[in-house]
Write a protein that holds these residues in place. Structure first.
Motif, mmCIF file in Angstrom:
data_model
loop_
_atom_site.group_PDB
_atom_site.id
_atom_site.type_symbol
_atom_site.label_atom_id
_atom_site.label_comp_id
_atom_site.label_asym_id
_atom_site.label_seq_id
_atom_site.Cartn_x
_atom_site.Cartn_y
_atom_site.Cartn_z
ATOM 1 N N ILE A 278 -9.083 3.100 94.496
ATOM 2 C CA ILE A 278 -8.108 4.180 94.684
ATOM 3 C C ILE A 278 -6.855 3.911 93.865
ATOM 4 N N LEU A 279 -6.341 2.684 93.972
ATOM 5 C CA LEU A 279 -5.114 2.340 93.250
ATOM 6 C C LEU A 279 -5.318 2.388 91.742
ATOM 7 N N ILE A 280 -6.447 1.857 91.279
ATOM 8 C CA ILE A 280 -6.728 1.851 89.839
ATOM 9 C C ILE A 280 -6.757 3.273 89.299
ATOM 10 N N GLU A 281 -7.423 4.176 90.045
ATOM 11 C CA GLU A 281 -7.562 5.552 89.568
ATOM 12 C C GLU A 281 -6.248 6.325 89.671
ATOM 13 N N VAL A 282 -5.546 6.184 90.796
ATOM 14 C CA VAL A 282 -4.302 6.929 91.000
ATOM 15 C C VAL A 282 -3.205 6.474 90.049
ATOM 16 N N LEU A 283 -3.128 5.157 89.804
ATOM 17 C CA LEU A 283 -2.039 4.609 88.998
ATOM 18 C C LEU A 283 -2.362 4.565 87.505
ATOM 19 N N ASN A 284 -3.546 5.042 87.148
ATOM 20 C CA ASN A 284 -3.928 5.035 85.740
ATOM 21 C C ASN A 284 -3.355 6.273 85.044
ATOM 22 N N PRO A 285 -2.357 6.107 84.175
ATOM 23 C CA PRO A 285 -1.746 7.283 83.519
ATOM 24 C C PRO A 285 -2.734 8.036 82.643
ATOM 25 N N LYS A 286 -3.745 7.335 82.128
ATOM 26 C CA LYS A 286 -4.737 8.021 81.301
ATOM 27 C C LYS A 286 -5.538 9.019 82.137
ATOM 28 N N SER A 287 -5.845 8.649 83.390
ATOM 29 C CA SER A 287 -6.577 9.567 84.274
ATOM 30 C C SER A 287 -5.726 10.790 84.585
ATOM 31 N N ALA A 288 -4.447 10.572 84.868
ATOM 32 C CA ALA A 288 -3.550 11.686 85.166
ATOM 33 C C ALA A 288 -3.447 12.633 83.979
ATOM 34 N N MET A 289 -3.279 12.069 82.797
ATOM 35 C CA MET A 289 -3.167 12.898 81.600
ATOM 36 C C MET A 289 -4.468 13.632 81.309
ATOM 37 N N PHE A 290 -5.591 12.968 81.583
ATOM 38 C CA PHE A 290 -6.881 13.606 81.326
ATOM 39 C C PHE A 290 -7.061 14.832 82.210
ATOM 40 N N PHE A 291 -6.753 14.711 83.494
ATOM 41 C CA PHE A 291 -6.885 15.856 84.390
ATOM 42 C C PHE A 291 -5.959 16.989 83.958
ATOM 43 N N LEU A 292 -4.741 16.634 83.570
ATOM 44 C CA LEU A 292 -3.774 17.647 83.140
ATOM 45 C C LEU A 292 -4.234 18.338 81.865
ATOM 46 N N ALA A 293 -4.928 17.598 81.007
ATOM 47 C CA ALA A 293 -5.397 18.178 79.745
ATOM 48 C C ALA A 293 -6.734 18.902 79.907
ATOM 49 N N LEU B 157 -8.584 20.175 82.924
ATOM 50 C CA LEU B 157 -8.802 21.304 83.820
ATOM 51 C C LEU B 157 -8.259 22.635 83.297
ATOM 52 N N PRO B 158 -7.040 22.662 82.717
ATOM 53 C CA PRO B 158 -6.512 23.962 82.263
ATOM 54 C C PRO B 158 -7.339 24.635 81.178
ATOM 55 N N GLN B 159 -8.183 23.875 80.465
ATOM 56 C CA GLN B 159 -8.982 24.481 79.406
ATOM 57 C C GLN B 159 -9.956 25.522 79.944
ATOM 58 N N PHE B 160 -10.252 25.455 81.240
ATOM 59 C CA PHE B 160 -11.226 26.371 81.836
ATOM 60 C C PHE B 160 -10.574 27.340 82.829
ATOM 61 N N VAL B 161 -9.247 27.405 82.795
ATOM 62 C CA VAL B 161 -8.509 28.300 83.689
ATOM 63 C C VAL B 161 -8.017 29.518 82.916
ATOM 64 N N HIS B 162 -8.233 30.698 83.482
ATOM 65 C CA HIS B 162 -7.762 31.944 82.878
ATOM 66 C C HIS B 162 -6.968 32.713 83.942
ATOM 67 N N PRO B 163 -5.651 32.813 83.785
ATOM 68 C CA PRO B 163 -4.816 33.480 84.798
ATOM 69 C C PRO B 163 -5.292 34.881 85.162
ATOM 70 N N SER C 224 -4.258 28.423 91.138
ATOM 71 C CA SER C 224 -4.417 27.277 92.038
ATOM 72 C C SER C 224 -5.838 27.172 92.563
ATOM 73 N N LEU C 225 -6.440 28.323 92.913
ATOM 74 C CA LEU C 225 -7.809 28.311 93.421
ATOM 75 C C LEU C 225 -8.789 27.890 92.332
ATOM 76 N N GLN C 226 -8.586 28.378 91.109
ATOM 77 C CA GLN C 226 -9.449 27.975 89.999
ATOM 78 C C GLN C 226 -9.373 26.467 89.763
ATOM 79 N N LEU C 227 -8.168 25.920 89.794
ATOM 80 C CA LEU C 227 -7.983 24.491 89.580
ATOM 81 C C LEU C 227 -8.636 23.665 90.683
#
Length: 208
Positions: A117-132, A134-140, A146-149
């Motif tokens: 849990i700590l390794i995944e949560v504190l890994n900045p690469k994981s955070a940046m990956f999710f931010l980069a 998920l939005p590629q497949f979201v269309h407002p 929020s529901l799409q995400l």
């Protein structure tokens, strides 16, 4: 809600991640091969919990952004696409040592859970990956962002959990394969890099 074409594309991409060993798979492999299936499964669960936390952070953050500015959300999507291309090129160029990645000390399942849990949560690469990613497949225009995400994030976590669980159960065989064939790691890096680059380019081509 997410349209059928986008959802199908997303599932195909996720299937590619499932069959290609990534950091989560390698961490699970290390734990399971060193301390047994139970510890490996605890690691799987820890990674999944960490990814759910990242998903929640993305949902809260990006939903607020969309409510503020559609233009800003578009900028974030393009920045994310550029970051994915960067990750792809880096993955294709990096050289990894299979022996170093699967080396692991024997630890108890509950310790492995907390560490994962700590390794995944504190890994900045994981955070940046999710931010980069998920939005590629979201269309407002398809409804609540929020529901799409949430749907995309949960699907990602579930498929990742399936993948790491299979690795935990089959850890001995996979561990031996990686030790005997370091070239697998080089292939893995190139394959993941290609997927990242394709994802990054997909948005630019689609929007034009």
């Amino acid at each position: 809600m997410i349209d059928r074409t986008t959802l199908l594309t997303y599932l195909i991409v996720l299937a590619g991640f499932v069959v290609i060993p990534g950091p989560a798979v390698l961490l699970t492999l290390a734990r399971a091969s060193g301390a047994g299936v139970r510890t490996g499964l605890a690691t799987c669960l820890g990674i999944a919990i960490g990814d759910l936390i990242h998903t929640a952070a993305v949902v809260i953050g990006l939903s607020a952004v969309v409510m503020t500015s559609a233009l800003l959300f578009t900028i974030i999507k393009y920045a994310g696409a550029a970051y994915l291309v960067y990750l792809g090129i880096r993955a294709m160029l990096e050289r990894s040592s299979a022996a170093a990645l699967i080396a692991s000390a024997v630890i108890e399942a509950r310790v492995a859970l907390r560490q994962a849990i700590l390794i995944e949560v504190l890994n900045p690469k994981s955070a940046m990956f999710f931010l980069a990613f998920l939005p590629q497949f979201v269309h407002p225009e398809n409804g609540a962002v929020s529901l799409q995400l949430v749907v995309l994030g949960v699907l990602f976590v579930l498929m990742g959990l399936m993948s790491t669980t299979m690795v935990a159960v089959c850890a001995g065989r996979l561990s031996g394969l990686l030790r005997r064939h370091p070239a697998v790691m080089r292939w893995q890096g190139k394959a993941i890099g290609t997927i990242y680059c394709a994802l990054g380019l997909r948005l630019a081509l689609q929007e034009r």
